[in-house]
Design an enzyme around this catalytic site. Structure first.
Site, PDB file in Angstrom:
ATOM      1  N   HIS A 243      -0.967   2.362   9.924  1.00  0.00           N
ATOM      2  CA  HIS A 243      -1.781   3.138   8.993  1.00  0.00           C
ATOM      3  C   HIS A 243      -2.080   4.539   9.512  1.00  0.00           C
ATOM      4  O   HIS A 243      -2.701   5.330   8.791  1.00  0.00           O
ATOM      5  CB  HIS A 243      -3.088   2.407   8.676  1.00  0.00           C
ATOM      6  CG  HIS A 243      -2.928   1.349   7.627  1.00  0.00           C
ATOM      7  ND1 HIS A 243      -3.257   1.550   6.305  1.00  0.00           N
ATOM      8  CD2 HIS A 243      -2.435   0.086   7.703  1.00  0.00           C
ATOM      9  CE1 HIS A 243      -3.006   0.453   5.618  1.00  0.00           C
ATOM     10  NE2 HIS A 243      -2.502  -0.453   6.442  1.00  0.00           N
ATOM     11  N   GLU A 661       4.092  20.983 -12.613  1.00  0.00           N
ATOM     12  CA  GLU A 661       4.280  19.843 -11.719  1.00  0.00           C
ATOM     13  C   GLU A 661       4.330  18.538 -12.502  1.00  0.00           C
ATOM     14  O   GLU A 661       5.117  17.642 -12.202  1.00  0.00           O
ATOM     15  CB  GLU A 661       3.149  19.803 -10.682  1.00  0.00           C
ATOM     16  CG  GLU A 661       3.252  20.892  -9.633  1.00  0.00           C
ATOM     17  CD  GLU A 661       2.025  20.956  -8.747  1.00  0.00           C
ATOM     18  OE1 GLU A 661       2.168  21.324  -7.573  1.00  0.00           O
ATOM     19  OE2 GLU A 661       0.916  20.634  -9.225  1.00  0.00           O
TER      20      GLU A 661
END
Length: 713
Positions: A243, A661
């Protein structure tokens, strides 16, 4: 005579009474054993539900990034805008050059206002600074962004000096304490320090990765650990976990946490943290006898290779590197005289504007090693520059080069591994899990790393003369667990990981004899007040709620699977077929027949009306969100992927993306979502979902677009 018979009667009565008491005790004991056995069965089923769902989510994450790699390999930009978009999304793990990073994250330009009442840091750090931070975080105070960036800057400088494998000795301290996953649960760290004491010259700590994500105070944990690392660099050791990866953080909460806490300077903090993560050591060796790694090992794990890898190259272990490999294939074809320019639908060459590939000069003789080394360096540099231009990558990716670009006179005699080999070494130690069976196989449950058996562990221990391995990565009910004949120890330090009462946290202490001593704890006060039955019932309820959400998210696929067993279209299937069909769709590996009573109401004829059952699931979810059932199903199934995609597009982590975008996103990901829209359709869609007409799209509007498109199909 009378008195004798009276004694006899009393004796018989006493004997009968004792016999009855004994029988009652046996019955109570049997009942209690059955009761405990049933509780244990419920607990194990609950545990399997949580783990299966957790690992399925990790698998989804890796599948999503495999899709990203596919895009990089197969998507040919039709314009410079599309190429820029692809470059920003996938190429730019934005590895800044040293000077660029320091300029971008310039903490000295930030002023701390006089009204600021939180803790203040000055460098070099002292133990009093750490104590002040602990007290401030207990009071829910926040460290000013200037100090956060300064701390990250100093931490990065320190980590760059460390080897890939840290070495700790119990000779210099009474014992070494190893902690497992914390996952943003600050209360667990506070409790560890309360029980075991703060890091000091006589108290060494190894924190074995996964400091962030899932919990709500990941950043505070990082700040505390980095502070102690700088104060006690010889006593505090940090390993990288799976992580400590910015692509994983996008999905599991850490990115969102930082941006919520530091709205103005969050992007700079995230960029520094991303760079710090890639400099974290990969493993720790205690007394040359105990190897501490986050995930595990594989049959190809090579500690000698791990010690020499440029670990900072791997900003994200999940990010595919196929694009660069495909560039090498392009290069080979060019050398062989094969043209890469392919005509588009208009007959134009789509790559005609790309720079021509440099032709390598003829190689000098190997007898002249100086000339040959110079030729190799020059040729490799030319090819890299050409590849950069081919995919529009700037020179700021210098840190991402493979070792082949660093060839020198001395390198010619030494090993030079491919990037794929190095990547697999890191992937395996961060993502792998032990299994009871012999051998080593792909970890298809998580989607990354491998499963390694006792024989693999034995080979590693024998090869490197080790006593045992310590790893984390998996939640354990008691906080720790041995396997592989006590040669592999899993330690997990986040208590109540799935739900309050689901598990204890633990840490392990090793003295000079290297005999492990465990300390277990529960950081949540509520967990202490619950009986065993209450604890299991609470956790069980949470697990089945998550499982019902998972079932509901796959309603359409379940109906199709059920119909395969309903040849006569009666709307009914047997409970046995129900269990088989559910597993074929969800693939969670759960004992569905055992779980059935909690999920399906019993029927007199042993048949299930599956449409009615699915309607009940939908009703349960609709009571929480007032959305059309079919659309809600789609949202439940895709929300994590959509949120991850949105955060990748949202490069400045502002919580907003531009119309352009958004337009490019729908073009890129339509194949992943099985959605097709024309350019005009996308433009109409973006205008209709911009509810506040601010010219940007937030995540809720992004979801709305997805729902509208699915609704129109």
């Amino acid at each position: 005579m009378g008195s004798g018979s009276s004694v006899n009667a009393n004796y018989k009565y006493s004997l009968q009474k004792s016999e009855n008491a004994f029988k009652a005790a046996v019955l109570i004991q049997r009942w209690y054993r059955r009761y405990v056995a049933r509780l244990e069965m419920r607990r194990r089923c609950t545990w399997r539900i949580f783990q299966s769902i957790e690992y399925a989510c990790e698998q989804d994450q890796i599948k999503l990034h495999n899709f990203f790699s596919y895009l990089m390999d197969n998507f040919t930009p039709s314009s410079s805008k599309e190429r820029d978009f692809i470059s920003r999304m996938f190429i730019s793990g934005e590895s800044f050059k040293e000077a660029e990073l320091e300029k971008y994250c310039d903490y000295e330009s930030l002023e701390v206002p006089d009204s600021y009442t939180g803790p203040r840091l000055s460098f070099p750090l002292l133990p009093d600074h750490a104590t002040a931070l602990l007290e401030a975080f207990k009071q829910k105070q926040q460290l000013h962004a200037r100090y956060v960036l300064n701390l990250l800057h100093e931490t990065r400088k320190h980590l760059k000096q460390l080897p890939n494998i840290s070495h700790v000795s119990t000779c210099y301290s009474e014992e070494v304490t190893v902690c497992g996953d914390l996952h943003g649960q600050l209360d667990d760290l506070f409790l560890i320090f309360y029980k075991n004491g703060l890091p000091s010259p006589s108290k060494s700590y190894v924190f074995n990765g996964d400091f962030v994500d899932r919990g709500k105070q990941s950043l505070e944990i990082l700040i505390i650990l980095f502070t102690f690392l700088l104060i006690y660099p010889k006593e505090v050791h940090l390993n990288r976990g799976n992580h400590e990866d910015h692509m994983v953080n996008l999905r599991y909460g850490f990115t969102k946490e930082v941006m919520q806490k530091y709205k103005l300077h969050g992007k700079k903090i995230l960029k520094m943290i991303q760079n710090v993560f890639c400099w974290l050591p990969l493993a720790t060796m205690i007394d040359q006898k105990v190897l501490v790694i986050h995930g595990g090992v594989s049959d190809t794990t090579d500690l000698d290779m791990l010690e020499k890898i440029q670990r900072n190259k791997f900003i994200s272990v999940l990010r595919g590197k196929k694009r660069k490999e495909s560039n090498r294939n392009v290069e080979v074809k060019e050398i062989n005289g094969e043209s890469q320019a392919e005509p588009d639908s208009a007959g134009n060459e789509t790559m005609s504007s790309l720079p021509s590939q440099p032709r390598p000069a003829q190689a000098p003789s190997m007898t002249n090693r100086v000339e040959f080394s110079r030729w190799v360096r020059q040729t490799v540099q030319e090819q890299i520059e050409w590849c950069r231009k081919l995919v529009d990558i700037s020179d700021s990716e210098e840190e991402e080069l493979t070792c082949s670009s660093l060839v020198s006179l001395t390198d010619l005699d030494g090993p030079c591994w491919t990037r794929q080999e190095e990547w697999k070494q890191i992937l395996d130690i961060l993502w792998s899990d032990p299994m009871p069976q012999e051998g080593c196989r792909e970890n298809t449950v998580r989607g990354g790393g491998c499963y390694f058996g006792p024989d693999v562990t034995g080979n590693i221990l024998e090869k490197y003369n080790l006593q045992f391995l310590i790893r984390s990565h998996e939640c354990k009910q008691e906080g720790y667990e041995f396997c592989h004949n006590r040669k592999v120890l899993t330690i997990f330090s986040a208590s109540n990981y799935y739900e309050i009462g689901s598990n204890r946290g633990a840490y392990v202490k090793l003295g000079p004899d290297l005999v492990p001593h465990f300390v277990q704890y529960q950081a949540n006060k509520t967990a202490h007040t619950l009986t065993m039955t209450q604890r299991i019932s609470r956790v069980e309820e949470s697990a089945f709620r998550a499982l019902r959400e998972k079932l509901f998210a796959h309603t359409s696929a379940l109906i199709s699977a059920f119909k395969l067993y309903d040849k006569d279209n009666t709307g009914k299937i047997t409970l046995s077929n129900w269990a088989t069909a559910v597993e074929s769709v969800l693939r969670l590996g759960l004992p569905w027949r055992m779980l059935r009573p909690q999920l399906v109401r019993s029927t007199a004829d042993g048949m299930l009306e599956y449409k009615s059952w699915l309607d009940d699931l939908a009703m349960e979810q609709r009571s929480q969100e007032h959305i059309q059932s079919s659309l809600l199903e789609v949202i439940y199934r895709n929300r994590s992927n959509l949120e991850t995609i949105f955060r990748i597009i949202d490069r400045d982590h502002s919580g907003l993306i531009s119309f352009e975008e958004f337009h490019q996103t729908w073009k890129l990901f339509s194949s992943h979502m099985n959605i097709e829209l024309t350019d005009d359709g996308i433009n109409d869609l973006v205008r209709s979902i911009d509810f506040n007409k601010d010219g940007n799209i937030d995540f809720n509007e992004f979801l709305e677009a997805f729902r509208l498109v699915k609704q129109s199909q």
